[in-house]
Scaffold this motif. Structure first.
Motif, PDB file in Angstrom:
ATOM      1  N   ARG A  68     -11.485  35.373   4.789  1.00  0.00           N
ATOM      2  CA  ARG A  68     -10.393  35.282   5.751  1.00  0.00           C
ATOM      3  C   ARG A  68     -10.837  34.834   7.143  1.00  0.00           C
ATOM      4  O   ARG A  68     -10.045  34.829   8.072  1.00  0.00           O
ATOM      5  N   THR A  69     -12.106  34.473   7.298  1.00  0.00           N
ATOM      6  CA  THR A  69     -12.600  34.145   8.635  1.00  0.00           C
ATOM      7  C   THR A  69     -12.427  32.674   9.002  1.00  0.00           C
ATOM      8  O   THR A  69     -12.408  32.331  10.188  1.00  0.00           O
ATOM      9  N   HIS A 106      -8.840  27.495  -2.610  1.00  0.00           N
ATOM     10  CA  HIS A 106      -7.978  28.668  -2.502  1.00  0.00           C
ATOM     11  C   HIS A 106      -8.313  29.638  -3.630  1.00  0.00           C
ATOM     12  O   HIS A 106      -8.542  29.218  -4.770  1.00  0.00           O
ATOM     13  N   HIS A 123      -9.076  39.465  -5.121  1.00  0.00           N
ATOM     14  CA  HIS A 123      -9.103  38.004  -5.123  1.00  0.00           C
ATOM     15  C   HIS A 123     -10.233  37.505  -6.024  1.00  0.00           C
ATOM     16  O   HIS A 123     -11.251  38.176  -6.196  1.00  0.00           O
ATOM     17  N   THR A 243      -2.432  31.199   1.076  1.00  0.00           N
ATOM     18  CA  THR A 243      -2.542  31.661   2.461  1.00  0.00           C
ATOM     19  C   THR A 243      -4.004  31.747   2.891  1.00  0.00           C
ATOM     20  O   THR A 243      -4.286  31.913   4.080  1.00  0.00           O
ATOM     21  N   ILE A 244      -4.924  31.662   1.926  1.00  0.00           N
ATOM     22  CA  ILE A 244      -6.356  31.722   2.224  1.00  0.00           C
ATOM     23  C   ILE A 244      -6.993  30.397   1.850  1.00  0.00           C
ATOM     24  O   ILE A 244      -6.827  29.907   0.729  1.00  0.00           O
TER      25      ILE A 244
END
Length: 267
Positions: A68-69, A106, A123, A243-244
């Motif tokens: 998520r960075t 993703h 995930h 979203t990632i």
């Protein structure tokens, strides 16, 4: 992934602050000592790039840690399997980073509900896989976008793979290799008994996949998202989490797209 979105672009940034991570093997630790002596190191939150020294296992671990960075990850092969890694060299690392091509991937999102009603959310960068837990074959019901597509699959299990993971366990299970920019997921059975000749399916990466476990008391099933496992599951939901977006860097001519293409012609 959207078919219109570029998946491989040249980076124009300068990578001054480098965070090095390494596996515990002697080759990786020796490389860590060499590179930090030459280029210095910093903490990952302050870095322009993370350089991972090891094999594909370390790369997956690093991608999960920095999921998520938005920090780009560049790997160099100092481990066992190095499909996701660049060749190791101590020379002109910042020049290599500046010239590197970027692949955007993703992950899958797995939501697995077990027999106790506990929901496990994880995930996966490579695949989400369901496995039989005992000598009994798993009996599974498969729904795609809330429509039943297979009322009963009798097999050791089944997996859903991303394009990035299609050359990993999916390929070993005789699943198809997917180009990295394909807006697809691979649904692949593991040692299917019935339907005996079913080889799986290609799904759009917008698909909402639900796998229900039949006869769960007699035929318990585990669900695994890369390395995160849930035991005795009843229902597993899988979808691509757009979203990632994770950024992987590869030397020119050795991109993830090129490696996956070459894998299709290997003997």
């Amino acid at each position: 992934m959207s078919a219109e979105r570029p998946h491989q672009v040249s980076t124009a940034r300068k990578f001054e602050r480098i965070a090095f991570v390494a596996s515990s093997g002697p080759e990786a630790q020796a490389a860590l000592a060499q590179l930090t002596a030459l280029y210095g190191t910093c903490d990952a939150p302050d870095a322009d790039v993370v350089v991972a020294l090891g094999g594909d296992g370390l790369m997956l671990q690093t991608l999960h840690q920095h999921m998520r960075t938005g920090t780009p990850i560049y790997g160099m092969h100092r481990g066992t399997v190095g499909f996701l890694m660049n060749e190791y060299s101590i020379n002109d690392l910042r020049g290599r980073l500046a010239a590197a091509e970027e692949s955007m991937i993703h992950p899958l999102l797995m939501r697995a509900t077990d027999v106790h009603g506990v929901v496990h959310v994880h995930h996966a960068i490579n695949e989400v896989a369901l496995f039989r837990q005992t000598h009994q074959a798993a009996h599974l019901r498969i729904l795609i976008d809330e429509r039943e597509r297979m009322p009963e699959l009798k097999a050791d299990g089944v997996l859903v793979s991303t394009p990035a993971g299609s050359t990993a366990y999916n390929l070993s299970a005789q699943g198809p290799i997917l180009p990295i920019n394909a807006a697809l997921l691979a649904l692949t059975p593991i040692c299917a008994f019935r339907p005996r000749r079913w080889r799986g399916a290609l799904l759009p990466n917008t698909a909402f996949v639900v796998i229900e476990v039949l006869e769960s008391e007699k035929r318990p099933v585990a669900a695994v998202a890369d390395h995160d496992e849930a035991r005795d599951v009843l229902r597993v939901e899988v979808l691509s989490d757009t979203t990632i977006a994770m950024r992987m860097l590869f030397d020119p001519g050795h991109s993830l797209e090129e490696r996956i293409l070459m894998e299709q012609f290997s003997t």
